[in-house]
Design a protein around this motif. Structure first.
Motif, PDB file in Angstrom:
ATOM      1  N   UNK A  42       0.826  -1.209   0.000  1.00  0.00           N
ATOM      2  CA  UNK A  42       0.000   0.000   0.000  1.00  0.00           C
ATOM      3  C   UNK A  42       0.860   1.259   0.000  1.00  0.00           C
ATOM      4  N   UNK A  43       2.011   1.173   0.668  1.00  0.00           N
ATOM      5  CA  UNK A  43       2.834   2.370   0.828  1.00  0.00           C
ATOM      6  C   UNK A  43       2.330   3.266   1.943  1.00  0.00           C
ATOM      7  N   UNK A  44       1.208   2.890   2.537  1.00  0.00           N
ATOM      8  CA  UNK A  44       0.648   3.670   3.647  1.00  0.00           C
ATOM      9  C   UNK A  44       1.223   3.149   4.956  1.00  0.00           C
ATOM     10  N   UNK A  45       1.518   4.060   5.865  1.00  0.00           N
ATOM     11  CA  UNK A  45       2.100   3.631   7.126  1.00  0.00           C
ATOM     12  C   UNK A  45       1.630   4.529   8.259  1.00  0.00           C
ATOM     13  N   UNK A  46       1.427   3.913   9.411  1.00  0.00           N
ATOM     14  CA  UNK A  46       1.018   4.688  10.582  1.00  0.00           C
ATOM     15  C   UNK A  46       2.234   5.257  11.304  1.00  0.00           C
ATOM     16  N   UNK A  47       3.397   4.665  11.076  1.00  0.00           N
ATOM     17  CA  UNK A  47       4.632   5.136  11.684  1.00  0.00           C
ATOM     18  C   UNK A  47       5.642   5.360  10.551  1.00  0.00           C
ATOM     19  N   UNK A  49       8.417   5.389   8.047  1.00  0.00           N
ATOM     20  CA  UNK A  49       9.494   4.469   7.734  1.00  0.00           C
ATOM     21  C   UNK A  49       9.170   2.999   7.891  1.00  0.00           C
ATOM     22  N   UNK A  50       8.009   2.686   8.483  1.00  0.00           N
ATOM     23  CA  UNK A  50       7.665   1.297   8.756  1.00  0.00           C
ATOM     24  C   UNK A  50       7.640   0.454   7.483  1.00  0.00           C
ATOM     25  N   UNK A  51       6.975   0.907   6.426  1.00  0.00           N
ATOM     26  CA  UNK A  51       6.887   0.134   5.173  1.00  0.00           C
ATOM     27  C   UNK A  51       8.266  -0.103   4.574  1.00  0.00           C
ATOM     28  N   UNK A  52       9.083   0.915   4.578  1.00  0.00           N
ATOM     29  CA  UNK A  52      10.435   0.781   4.015  1.00  0.00           C
ATOM     30  C   UNK A  52      11.235  -0.261   4.785  1.00  0.00           C
ATOM     31  N   UNK A  53      11.194  -0.209   6.094  1.00  0.00           N
ATOM     32  CA  UNK A  53      11.930  -1.168   6.920  1.00  0.00           C
ATOM     33  C   UNK A  53      11.392  -2.579   6.695  1.00  0.00           C
ATOM     34  N   UNK A  54      10.091  -2.733   6.701  1.00  0.00           N
ATOM     35  CA  UNK A  54       9.451  -4.039   6.531  1.00  0.00           C
ATOM     36  C   UNK A  54       9.789  -4.633   5.160  1.00  0.00           C
ATOM     37  N   UNK A  55       9.615  -3.848   4.110  1.00  0.00           N
ATOM     38  CA  UNK A  55       9.845  -4.342   2.750  1.00  0.00           C
ATOM     39  C   UNK A  55      11.327  -4.591   2.473  1.00  0.00           C
ATOM     40  N   UNK A  56      12.198  -3.771   3.021  1.00  0.00           N
ATOM     41  CA  UNK A  56      13.633  -3.970   2.841  1.00  0.00           C
ATOM     42  C   UNK A  56      14.078  -5.253   3.535  1.00  0.00           C
ATOM     43  N   UNK A  57      13.489  -5.567   4.680  1.00  0.00           N
ATOM     44  CA  UNK A  57      13.823  -6.807   5.382  1.00  0.00           C
ATOM     45  C   UNK A  57      13.463  -8.020   4.523  1.00  0.00           C
ATOM     46  N   UNK A  58      12.352  -7.959   3.839  1.00  0.00           N
ATOM     47  CA  UNK A  58      11.974  -9.056   2.947  1.00  0.00           C
ATOM     48  C   UNK A  58      12.957  -9.147   1.781  1.00  0.00           C
ATOM     49  N   UNK A  59      13.264  -8.024   1.171  1.00  0.00           N
ATOM     50  CA  UNK A  59      14.209  -8.012   0.057  1.00  0.00           C
ATOM     51  C   UNK A  59      15.583  -8.515   0.497  1.00  0.00           C
ATOM     52  N   UNK A  77      10.318   0.633  -3.777  1.00  0.00           N
ATOM     53  CA  UNK A  77       9.377   1.557  -3.154  1.00  0.00           C
ATOM     54  C   UNK A  77       7.968   1.219  -3.627  1.00  0.00           C
ATOM     55  N   UNK A  78       6.989   1.437  -2.763  1.00  0.00           N
ATOM     56  CA  UNK A  78       5.583   1.229  -3.106  1.00  0.00           C
ATOM     57  C   UNK A  78       4.835   2.533  -2.870  1.00  0.00           C
ATOM     58  N   UNK A  79       4.005   2.891  -3.838  1.00  0.00           N
ATOM     59  CA  UNK A  79       3.156   4.068  -3.694  1.00  0.00           C
ATOM     60  C   UNK A  79       1.775   3.705  -4.225  1.00  0.00           C
ATOM     61  N   UNK A  80       0.785   3.750  -3.333  1.00  0.00           N
ATOM     62  CA  UNK A  80      -0.589   3.405  -3.694  1.00  0.00           C
ATOM     63  C   UNK A  80      -0.676   2.070  -4.415  1.00  0.00           C
TER      64      UNK A  80
END
Length: 127
Positions: A42-47, A49-59, A77-80
């Motif tokens: 989604x690229x949406x995050x409540x905190x 940097x959360x999406x970037x950290x989460x997705x980078x960990x998977x990568x 990167x994910x946007x919408x």
């Protein structure tokens, strides 16, 4: 390996390990064993940097294969819901951008493998 074998390899890498599976209660472990981690697209995050950290960990589950050895930078990167890969090959000057709209986590990682370790580009040695 065939494309399907690479897909299965990716899914296996992203599957939940036995230690984590043992933590779950009231969950059919056989059903969960067929699942794997997926990008937060989604690229949406409540905190911040959360999406970037989460997705980078998977990568980074694929870093040991050398995906970063072919690039000066590689960023996902994910946007919408639209995944975009930004990269610049090692020893090249061009900044590249690839959009993979509608792709699954497995398909995105496959494309990253294609763009890096299967690319035939020069590899930076990390001694």
């Amino acid at each position: 390996m065939t494309k399907e074998e690479v897909f299965n390899f990716i899914r296996q890498r992203l599957s939940f390990n036995d230690e984590l599976l043992e933590q779950f209660r009231h969950v059919k472990k056989d059903d969960l064993a067929k699942e794997h981690r997926r990008f937060e697209m989604s690229g949406n995050e409540s905190k911040t940097g959360w999406c970037t950290v989460f997705n980078t960990a998977i990568l980074n589950e694929f870093a040991d294969l050398g995906i970063y050895n072919y690039t000066s930078y590689l960023f996902l990167d994910f946007h919408n819901g639209t995944p975009t890969i930004y990269l610049k090959y090692f020893l090249e000057d061009e900044n590249l951008e690839y959009t993979f709209n509608g792709y699954t986590t497995t398909e995105i990682i496959f494309e990253i493998l294609e763009l890096t370790i299967f690319s035939g580009k020069p590899e930076r040695k990390r001694n």
